[in-house]
Scaffold this active site. Sequence first.
Site, mmCIF file in Angstrom:
data_model
loop_
_atom_site.group_PDB
_atom_site.id
_atom_site.type_symbol
_atom_site.label_atom_id
_atom_site.label_comp_id
_atom_site.label_asym_id
_atom_site.label_seq_id
_atom_site.Cartn_x
_atom_site.Cartn_y
_atom_site.Cartn_z
ATOM 1 C CD GLU A 247 19.234 -14.567 -25.315
ATOM 2 O OE1 GLU A 247 20.311 -14.565 -25.954
ATOM 3 O OE2 GLU A 247 18.747 -13.531 -24.803
ATOM 4 C CD GLU B 264 20.392 -14.766 -30.044
ATOM 5 O OE1 GLU B 264 21.007 -13.844 -29.439
ATOM 6 O OE2 GLU B 264 19.189 -14.993 -29.880
#
Length: 658
Positions: free
Chosen positions: A145, A301
Amino acid sequence: MDSIAYGGDYNPDQWSREVWREDVALMREAGVNFVSLGIFSWAHLEISEGQFDFSWMDELFELLHEAGIRIDLATPTAAPPAWFFRTYPEARAVARDLTVLGPGSRGMASPHAPAYREACLRITRALAERYGNHPALALWHVHNEYGGVPESFSEYDQEAFRTWLQQRYGELEALNAAWGTAFWGQTFRHWEEVHAPLPTASVRNPALELDWKRFSNDSILDCYRAERDVLHEISPHVPVTTNFMSHTCPDMDLWTWADEVDIVSDDHYLRADDPRGFVELALNADLVRSLSRGRPWILMEHSTSGVNWQPRNVAKQPGEMARNSLSHLGRGADAIAFFQWRASRRGAEKFHSAMVPHAGTGSRVWREVCELGAQLSSFSAATGSRVRADVAILWDWESQWAQDLPWRPSVDLGHRVQTNTWYERLWRDHQAVDFVHPEADLSAYRLVLAPASYLLTDTAAGNLERYVKAGGNLVVGPFSGIVDENDAVREGGLNAALSELLGVQVHEFCPLRQEDSARITWDAGSSDVGTRELPVAVWCEELVTTTATVLARYAEGPRPGGPAITEHAHGSGKAWYVGSDLDLDGLATVFRGAYAAAGIGVPDLPADVEVLQRHGEDGTRYVVLLNHTDQAHTLTIPGTDHEATIEAGESQTLQVTG
């Protein structure tokens, strides 16, 4: 992989070896065939500088390989270990107010700190040399991320910013011209006077802020490239990705990132305060597929139920996890994964849902995890198939950055709200949608929408001109075509970049006070317009037509009687301009004419029921049905004679030939 990948983030270093063996058995029960490993494991892999311990990772590789589970191995550079920050405190990231950010959380160090770059490459090289040829390895996962720490203001970073500017502009005179430093007496005479956008007494130079955004994006992208290049060197046969955050990280220009990864992957979490979050989920899935240029992508995710980091973390309803997952699948994802496999007992994310929840295998969540695994396994033939769209929406992170800067005519005209509303109108009309950069090839689309294109480069404006002249259909929203790439208002009027294409000039912005409203009515000669009176809540413009036809005018507001919506035949195509914010019903009226001109039909399907289609090379259609309502519906799949019944709250997958 020759089937839909299914699994999630696996963090076994939080658990004993006895739990590892239980995990692998449960993974097989649930149909898991893919896990991400090692994302936050730097402290357990490099226990001190240059001293590695791979024994536990070796054991996990063998356990997973024996079970037939493929591995997405991460470089753990999002979580530098404690020894790193103790040894190299100067590498810590620095906030805009020059506060030095301490360790003890997650994120990254200063992207330009030499010690951080060196340490990242060392751990990446060590992992690649040890596991790069392991048969269980399916994918490299760099960092985690990027953009969670989107900028740093350390001395390393500020010096790198000056270097970046010198490479971009060459001469200081060119920088002064681009930034408009003659305003407020900001002119630079020496490069040493150029600074990052630190706190100031009043509003900072907007062109400086915009370049800082570009620089910060490039800086973090360079960190990714450095690790990726090591992996490509040592294990060139294994693809490399990093997980984007398209919905929660507006600071990364993902168009620039998408071409640097071998496979696009994304993390997506619902906003609990949005009861219709499935629409925004659809938008982001379409955006990620578009970043992948239509190729299959990875949902790296999402959550089985509630998350832990919102003010109110609402649990998902029964069946909602499958609907969310299959929405991504129907929009091109070939991998469905979660954070995380087993719910943590400690740490900041201990209340985040997981595939194996705290309640264990007797829970509803676990039963639904197993059911979804079986459904995905039975739909493996869809792997590699693609989505087709006739409609595209323009999306440009640089324009969004510029529009978000201070001192705009109205804080209430937000590009994301505007884009979301236009997208939801398409969603309700059951249209497949791509997103495109304004400079990209538009020729494949019958209809292109530009709901919020505040910043347009000369190249982008010329691209839209060519598209319409060649027969394309373009609908443009308010406050578009205003500034160039340096956030400078163009000469020739407030919408000079688009005025000739649209056949209309914007003479003045007329935003509404918070308590005010306005109305738009269609001209008497307009036919088939549906709702004839459209409410306006935020924004009006003073328009002067040159060659466009007026379709609707302001009935009341700052400029009563003035044009509000126009249509312009330009070359072989048409361009519409909407000078106000419209709600979903108002957009339905505008889009009706655009659909007709583009030859696009609206399927006769129930509201809040989705029919998503992927197309195989052999002509097979892979269909996903999602019912977001509380009643059953029987419907015919568009383009086929196949009929299906879908129960309340249910999701289905179908394979249709022909």
